[in-house]
Design a protein around this motif. Structure first.
Motif, mmCIF file in Angstrom:
data_model
loop_
_atom_site.group_PDB
_atom_site.id
_atom_site.type_symbol
_atom_site.label_atom_id
_atom_site.label_comp_id
_atom_site.label_asym_id
_atom_site.label_seq_id
_atom_site.Cartn_x
_atom_site.Cartn_y
_atom_site.Cartn_z
ATOM 1 N N ARG A 58 -5.368 17.789 2.707
ATOM 2 C CA ARG A 58 -4.457 17.954 1.575
ATOM 3 C C ARG A 58 -4.456 16.737 0.653
ATOM 4 O O ARG A 58 -4.407 16.867 -0.573
ATOM 5 N N TRP A 59 -4.498 15.531 1.252
ATOM 6 C CA TRP A 59 -4.478 14.283 0.489
ATOM 7 C C TRP A 59 -5.586 13.374 1.029
ATOM 8 O O TRP A 59 -5.332 12.492 1.867
ATOM 9 N N PRO A 60 -6.824 13.534 0.592
ATOM 10 C CA PRO A 60 -7.955 12.827 1.211
ATOM 11 C C PRO A 60 -8.088 11.354 0.853
ATOM 12 O O PRO A 60 -8.789 10.613 1.546
ATOM 13 N N ASP A 61 -7.415 10.904 -0.212
ATOM 14 C CA ASP A 61 -7.598 9.528 -0.668
ATOM 15 C C ASP A 61 -6.297 9.001 -1.267
ATOM 16 O O ASP A 61 -5.330 9.750 -1.428
ATOM 17 N N PRO A 62 -6.257 7.709 -1.599
ATOM 18 C CA PRO A 62 -5.018 7.141 -2.145
ATOM 19 C C PRO A 62 -4.539 7.829 -3.415
ATOM 20 O O PRO A 62 -3.334 8.037 -3.601
ATOM 21 N N GLU A 63 -5.469 8.174 -4.292
ATOM 22 C CA GLU A 63 -5.082 8.820 -5.546
ATOM 23 C C GLU A 63 -4.347 10.124 -5.291
ATOM 24 O O GLU A 63 -3.347 10.435 -5.947
ATOM 25 N N ALA A 64 -4.834 10.898 -4.344
ATOM 26 C CA ALA A 64 -4.189 12.172 -4.029
ATOM 27 C C ALA A 64 -2.818 11.957 -3.402
ATOM 28 O O ALA A 64 -1.834 12.621 -3.763
ATOM 29 N N LEU A 65 -2.730 11.010 -2.466
ATOM 30 C CA LEU A 65 -1.456 10.788 -1.776
ATOM 31 C C LEU A 65 -0.422 10.159 -2.704
ATOM 32 O O LEU A 65 0.783 10.348 -2.511
ATOM 33 N N ALA A 66 -0.879 9.421 -3.699
ATOM 34 C CA ALA A 66 0.051 8.797 -4.646
ATOM 35 C C ALA A 66 0.883 9.848 -5.378
ATOM 36 O O ALA A 66 2.010 9.583 -5.805
ATOM 37 N N ASP A 67 0.331 11.044 -5.517
ATOM 38 C CA ASP A 67 1.040 12.118 -6.220
ATOM 39 C C ASP A 67 1.770 13.061 -5.278
ATOM 40 O O ASP A 67 2.338 14.064 -5.711
ATOM 41 N N ALA A 68 1.761 12.745 -3.978
ATOM 42 C CA ALA A 68 2.399 13.626 -2.997
ATOM 43 C C ALA A 68 3.914 13.585 -3.125
ATOM 44 O O ALA A 68 4.501 12.544 -3.463
ATOM 45 N N THR A 98 -3.902 2.766 -5.948
ATOM 46 C CA THR A 98 -4.390 3.569 -7.071
ATOM 47 C C THR A 98 -4.147 2.898 -8.417
ATOM 48 O O THR A 98 -5.038 2.842 -9.278
ATOM 49 N N HIS A 99 -2.956 2.360 -8.603
ATOM 50 C CA HIS A 99 -2.563 1.885 -9.929
ATOM 51 C C HIS A 99 -2.685 0.383 -10.139
ATOM 52 O O HIS A 99 -2.714 -0.085 -11.283
ATOM 53 N N GLU A 100 -2.802 -0.394 -9.037
ATOM 54 C CA GLU A 100 -2.885 -1.842 -9.185
ATOM 55 C C GLU A 100 -4.176 -2.442 -8.637
ATOM 56 O O GLU A 100 -4.573 -3.531 -9.062
ATOM 57 N N LEU A 101 -4.830 -1.726 -7.715
ATOM 58 C CA LEU A 101 -5.991 -2.303 -7.043
ATOM 59 C C LEU A 101 -7.278 -1.528 -7.327
ATOM 60 O O LEU A 101 -8.269 -1.665 -6.608
ATOM 61 N N GLY A 102 -7.269 -0.741 -8.376
ATOM 62 C CA GLY A 102 -8.479 -0.040 -8.783
ATOM 63 C C GLY A 102 -8.963 1.014 -7.810
ATOM 64 O O GLY A 102 -10.142 1.376 -7.798
ATOM 65 N N GLY A 103 -8.067 1.500 -6.966
ATOM 66 C CA GLY A 103 -8.425 2.550 -6.032
ATOM 67 C C GLY A 103 -9.129 2.073 -4.783
ATOM 68 O O GLY A 103 -9.520 2.880 -3.937
ATOM 69 N N GLU A 104 -9.293 0.744 -4.653
ATOM 70 C CA GLU A 104 -10.023 0.186 -3.506
ATOM 71 C C GLU A 104 -9.076 -0.488 -2.522
ATOM 72 O O GLU A 104 -8.173 -1.228 -2.909
ATOM 73 N N LEU A 105 -9.310 -0.228 -1.239
ATOM 74 C CA LEU A 105 -8.522 -0.877 -0.191
ATOM 75 C C LEU A 105 -8.914 -2.350 -0.109
ATOM 76 O O LEU A 105 -10.107 -2.671 -0.131
ATOM 77 N N PRO A 106 -7.958 -3.264 -0.036
ATOM 78 C CA PRO A 106 -8.302 -4.684 0.112
ATOM 79 C C PRO A 106 -9.138 -4.917 1.367
ATOM 80 O O PRO A 106 -8.978 -4.220 2.377
ATOM 81 N N ARG A 107 -9.995 -5.933 1.312
ATOM 82 C CA ARG A 107 -10.853 -6.258 2.455
ATOM 83 C C ARG A 107 -10.518 -7.625 3.038
ATOM 84 O O ARG A 107 -11.399 -8.318 3.548
ATOM 85 N N ASP A 108 -9.264 -7.996 2.974
ATOM 86 C CA ASP A 108 -8.838 -9.264 3.561
ATOM 87 C C ASP A 108 -7.416 -9.115 4.069
ATOM 88 O O ASP A 108 -6.687 -8.192 3.688
ATOM 89 N N MET A 109 -7.035 -10.018 4.957
ATOM 90 C CA MET A 109 -5.730 -9.946 5.601
ATOM 91 C C MET A 109 -4.597 -10.012 4.591
ATOM 92 O O MET A 109 -3.645 -9.230 4.654
ATOM 93 N N ALA A 110 -4.688 -10.945 3.652
ATOM 94 C CA ALA A 110 -3.605 -11.113 2.691
ATOM 95 C C ALA A 110 -3.417 -9.853 1.853
ATOM 96 O O ALA A 110 -2.288 -9.417 1.606
ATOM 97 N N GLY A 111 -4.521 -9.268 1.413
ATOM 98 C CA GLY A 111 -4.429 -8.069 0.592
ATOM 99 C C GLY A 111 -3.871 -6.879 1.352
ATOM 100 O O GLY A 111 -3.014 -6.145 0.839
#
Length: 214
Positions: A58-68, A98-111
């Motif tokens: 139903r919600w395969p990615d962040p963009e889809a879940l953001a609108d859930a 989706t709206h602040e990180l360009g749709g990409e999951l951070p790849r570091d602990m802080a992010g």
């Protein structure tokens, strides 16, 4: 035997017992692993794996879940427990990605830990299993229990336990160390009935907190 030598022996022996450790959570993308790991808090991996197929379809990615709609997500994840807080955090994380990180999951602990509801354990699991990045050791209930029984820590605090373990385990094994202890905790070193006579660690384990009858 020093703590570092004991930890090294634990890694060596368990790596032979569990040669190809992988996450018990089903996922195909880093985002899906993050979602599954958040849902696994206070819930079994097996239960999460019955919920995520419907969720990801139903919600395969962040963009889809953001609108859930929050009630819709709560209904799907209800059986994982604490579903209201989990739904709130997942939708908030999806919106930020989706709206602040360009749709990409951070790849570091802080992010990753800047995302709502994501603490070090979840971040470590995602970094290790999705990206092959080892910034720390994920400390869950199994790691907490076995690390204490093995005498590698005397703390009940996951943050302190991680700090105690990091200098004892080679960095290339940090990700697998979590898997080793989870698998061994489920199969042999169980919470109430540890199978000490059948354990490959029997002769190096101080068995802290284990009764003589175990």
């Amino acid at each position: 035997m020093s703590l570092k030598k004991r930890a090294g022996a634990v890694v060596e022996r368990l790596s032979k017992l569990y040669p190809d450790p992988v996450s018990a959570l089903d996922f195909t993308t880093p985002w899906q692993l993050l979602v599954a790991t958040v849902l696994a808090a206070q819930c079994t991996d097996a239960r999460v794996n019955t919920v995520t197929p419907v969720l990801f379809e139903r919600w395969p990615d962040p963009e889809a879940l953001a609108d859930a709609r929050t009630p819709d997500l709560e209904e799907v994840i209800h059986s994982t427990g604490f579903f209201r807080q989990k739904a709130k955090n997942l939708i908030a994380s999806a919106n930020r990605i989706t709206h602040e990180l360009g749709g990409e999951l951070p790849r570091d602990m802080a992010g990753l830990t800047s995302l709502p509801g994501v603490a070090r354990k979840t971040a470590n699991i995602v970094l290790s299993n999705a990206f092959g990045i080892h910034e720390g050791i994920a400390v869950d209930t199994h790691v907490k229990r076995l690390s204490n029984r093995l005498g590698l820590t005397v703390s009940d605090n996951p943050i302190v336990i991680e700090k105690d373990l990091i200098p004892l385990v080679a960095q290339e094994h940090w990700g697998d160390f979590n898997h080793y202890l989870v698998l061994h905790g489920r199969n042999v070193c169980k919470a109430r009935s540890p199978q000490c006579p059948d354990c490959v660690l029997d002769n190096i384990c101080p068995k802290v907190g284990v009764s003589r009858q175990a």
